[in-house]
Design an enzyme around this catalytic site. Structure first.
Site, short mmCIF file in Angstrom:
data_model
loop_
_atom_site.label_atom_id
_atom_site.label_comp_id
_atom_site.label_asym_id
_atom_site.label_seq_id
_atom_site.Cartn_x
_atom_site.Cartn_y
_atom_site.Cartn_z
CD1 TRP A 81 -3.20 0.89 0.74
CD2 TRP A 81 -1.90 2.30 1.89
NE1 TRP A 81 -3.92 2.03 0.98
CE2 TRP A 81 -3.16 2.91 1.69
CE3 TRP A 81 -0.93 3.01 2.59
CZ2 TRP A 81 -3.47 4.18 2.16
CZ3 TRP A 81 -1.23 4.27 3.06
CH2 TRP A 81 -2.49 4.84 2.84
CG ASN A 107 3.55 -2.74 7.31
OD1 ASN A 107 3.16 -1.67 6.87
ND2 ASN A 107 2.90 -3.40 8.25
N GLY A 108 5.71 0.03 6.82
CA GLY A 108 5.92 1.16 7.72
C GLY A 108 6.56 2.32 6.97
CE LYS A 491 -18.29 0.32 7.32
NZ LYS A 491 -17.42 0.00 8.36
CD GLU A 494 -15.12 1.59 4.95
OE1 GLU A 494 -13.92 1.79 5.07
OE2 GLU A 494 -15.81 1.07 5.86
O1 M6R Z 1 -8.06 -1.34 13.57
P1 M6R Z 1 -8.77 -0.09 13.96
O2 M6R Z 1 -10.08 -0.34 14.59
O3 M6R Z 1 -7.93 0.80 14.82
O4 M6R Z 1 -9.04 0.68 12.61
C1 M6R Z 1 -9.60 1.96 12.60
C2 M6R Z 1 -10.02 2.37 11.22
O5 M6R Z 1 -8.94 2.43 10.35
C3 M6R Z 1 -11.08 1.42 10.63
O6 M6R Z 1 -12.18 1.30 11.47
C4 M6R Z 1 -11.55 1.93 9.26
O7 M6R Z 1 -12.25 3.12 9.41
C5 M6R Z 1 -12.40 0.90 8.54
N1 M6R Z 1 -12.01 0.83 7.16
C6 M6R Z 1 -13.84 1.23 8.51
O8 M6R Z 1 -14.60 0.29 7.83
#
Ligand code: M6R
Length: 614
Positions: A81, A107-108, A491, A494
């Protein structure tokens, strides 16, 4: 945010060819990033590295390059990514040194890569990509000139890089080893017989082993087919044997199990996930420990990103409703402003399904620096956020592979409701019997989620045909329903790429209603609460008067039924279950709309499952 996999094996000891294991692992990790991918292997003669990589999805690259056909017993793979450098063949990982003997996946983000690159270029190193990662193989190459072993060179390289990383490295210099290092990005080791594995997450290796070691921040080391060496950078070897865990996730949890997408599988899995989470919570002493911290708190903050933030917002509304105690919710990336006001008698709750989201982790650390106590709510045992917290409460949703969070949202709201009830019981906001009643209602969550899904799936599918023709929507509610509406909107945005705005419905007349014209879709989350329903009546009417199409996510006995153009009927149950009964229909609507538009809901554009860069 990039996925890493590694396999180091003795010949004839793996269930499949090692390169096929790497390929299958990459497919499992693809949700972490999918703009390019690559594999590096030490060739069987052990004097040559094979590196295959390119831009594109893993399955397409497999057809073109044949990742799974590579010969060799020491391999690393990567799915990317992009952060530094556009997605193209050259920027794809693995990256190699000038001699082509060292290959690295990462990764990072390496924050000081510019300075490092400049000094390496001055020493004659030739860089091919625009990535930050490429400094690593060149650094190792440079340090190897004055080191007694490749591991020493690797350790010296890791000591000079700054930033976040999970790194895996292979080399022809020491062909039977995969070297690794970790800071702020996840990495696990899988232990098997005659081979060992390395990966960004457990589902990638679940097919081969359940025995795992979670690598901690600041640790580096290497794996061979039958040994593991881990040390804390600057502090010597680590006794990892005590840290071996047997994972209880099933392989089925990590596969599509016959469904076309992980997302639909995970939506339909919610009753089971809620059941497991309820079972876990009712026996978890962590809840009591967390309540103790909350009772001593001067102020309570809660933070998260994305979906987890919506669950956090729900918690803050619930705690003020049940316990009469204010909770300060904030988006994790905005942590600096909030941390500034925190002190030693404060508590921060950090909600993160992955337990690795860097914004949430930074918020945690900033509060920790100011001596605040930390409570984590996470789905991944031993991930960074729970590890760095005073108390960790776990949801038990099982691995969530679809990029869009579904079952982790409903299980988070269940866990947070449990926490809010237990807290309110101790503050006197709820009597013991009221708290007991509410817990009984939470126990119904799995069944109510099931009823909601069964009642609404086919309607959501029909509705998606129309929704797919739209470009703008509002998702509105009031009170406790607002975070649920926000989640519904996220939802749709995205995965179906339809603009969906969400705000408390009373705000419409202060601006947003100007956009409404005939056929504009407005999705109302209508909790089972007469007071809120009465308030929503006015908001629905004002939208209807402008020609909006009203889609109500509402229980079977709502007083608003005659106001709804389309009704996604949820079961009539206590309002505390609103996230559990009202979110699945909106998840289904988003899912079927994305499918209708021809998008892959598991891999929405520009997104990755876990965001480990700030
Ligand atoms: O792993 P996390 O719960 O910390 O992730 C947080 C957000 O990146 C995650 O909820 C993101 O918004 C999702 N794609 C939503 O569907």
């Amino acid at each position: 945010m990039c996925g890493i996999i590694g396999v180091v094996a003795l010949p004839g000891r793996t269930p499949y060819r090692p390169s096929l294991m790497v390929y299958r692992g990459l497919l499992r990790l693809e949700y972490r990033g999918y703009d390019s991918a690559g594999v590096a292997a030490v060739a069987p003669g052990r004097d040559k590295l094979i590196v295959l990589k390119g831009k594109g999805k893993i399955e397409e690259l497999e057809k073109k390059l044949g990742f799974s056909q590579i010969d060799g017993f020491t391999l690393i793979g990567h799915t990317r990514w992009a952060t530094h450098g556009v997605p193209n063949d050259i920027n794809a990982h693995p990256h190699t040194d000038c001699t082509g003997r060292i290959a690295v996946v990462h990764n990072g983000i390496i924050q000081n890569y510019r300075e490092l690159k400049e000094s390496l270029v001055k020493k004659g190193h030739v860089f091919r990509s625009d990535t930050d990662t490429e400094v690593i193989p060149h650094l190792v190459e440079e340090f190897y000139k004055t080191s007694s072993s490749l591991y020493e060179a690797f350790r010296r390289a890791i000591s000079v890089i700054e930033g976040s990383y999970a790194i895996a490295m292979v080399s022809t210099i020491e062909p039977g080893k995969i070297f690794f290092a970790k800071k702020d990005s996840p990495l696990v080791i899988g232990l098997a017989d005659g081979f060992n594995l390395l990966a960004s997450d457990i589902p990638a290796i679940l097919e081969y082993t359940r025995r795992v070691i979670i690598v901690h921040d600041g640790e580096i080391g290497y794996i061979t087919p039958d040994t593991v060496y881990i040390e804390k950078l600057g502090a010597g070897p680590v006794a990892w044997e005590k840290r071996v865990r047997i994972v209880d996730w099933s392989l089925e949890d990590a596969t599509k199990g016959g469904y076309p997408h992980f997302m639909i599988k995970e939506i339909l899995e919610q009753p089971r996930a809620l059941q497991d989470t309820f079972f876990g919570l009712s026996r978890d002493p962590a809840v009591e420990e967390a309540v103790k911290l909350l009772l001593e708190a001067r102020r309570i903050y809660i933070t998260a990103a994305g979906t987890s933030f919506h669950a956090s917002l729900y918690y803050s509304l619930l705690t003020s409703t049940l316990a009469g105690i204010p909770v300060i919710p904030f988006i994790a990336s905005e942590y600096k402003i909030y941390a500034n006001t925190a002190g030693h008698r404060d508590v921060l709750i950090v909600v993160s399904q992955s337990g690795e989201t860097i914004d949430s982790l930074m918020a945690l650390r900033a509060f920790r620096e100011r001596d605040a106590k930390i409570i984590a709510v996470s789905n991944v045992i031993d991930s960074a956020i729970p590890r760095e917290s005073d108390v960790a409460i776990y949801t038990r949703a099982g691995p969530e592979i679809g990029v869009a969070a579904t079952k982790t949202f409903t299980t988070q709201t269940l866990a947070l409701s449990w926490l809010a009830i237990s807290h309110a019981e101790k503050t006197g906001g709820l009597t013991e019997s009221e708290a007991g009643e509410l817990r009984k209602i939470l126990e119904e969550a799995p069944r109510q989620a099931m009823v909601s899904i069964t009642n609404t799936e086919s309607y959501a599918k029909q509705l998606s045909e129309w929704m797919a023709t739209k470009t703008n929507t509002y998702y509105l509610s009031r009170g406790i329903g607002v975070p649920v509406a926000m989640e519904g909107a996220l939802k749709l945005k995205e995965i179906a790429y339809i603009h969906a705005e969400s705000y408390p419905a009373g705000e419409s007349k202060h601006g947003p209603i100007a956009l409404v014209e005939p056929e504009f879709p407005v999705v109302f989350t209508i909790p089972n609460d007469e007071e809120l329903e009465k308030l929503l009546l006015g908001n629905i009417k004002e939208m209807k008067a402008r020609g909006a199409v009203i889609i109500g996510v509402a229980h079977e006995k709502t007083i608003l039924s005659d106001q709804l153009d389309i009704w996604l009927k949820t079961p009539t149950t206590h309002w505390i279950l609103t996230p559990i009964t009202h979110t699945p229909p909106m998840q289904l609507l988003a899912y079927y709309t994305a499918v209708k538009k021809g998008y892959d809901p598991d891999k929405p554009r520009n997104l990755a499952k876990t965001v480990t860069v700030e």
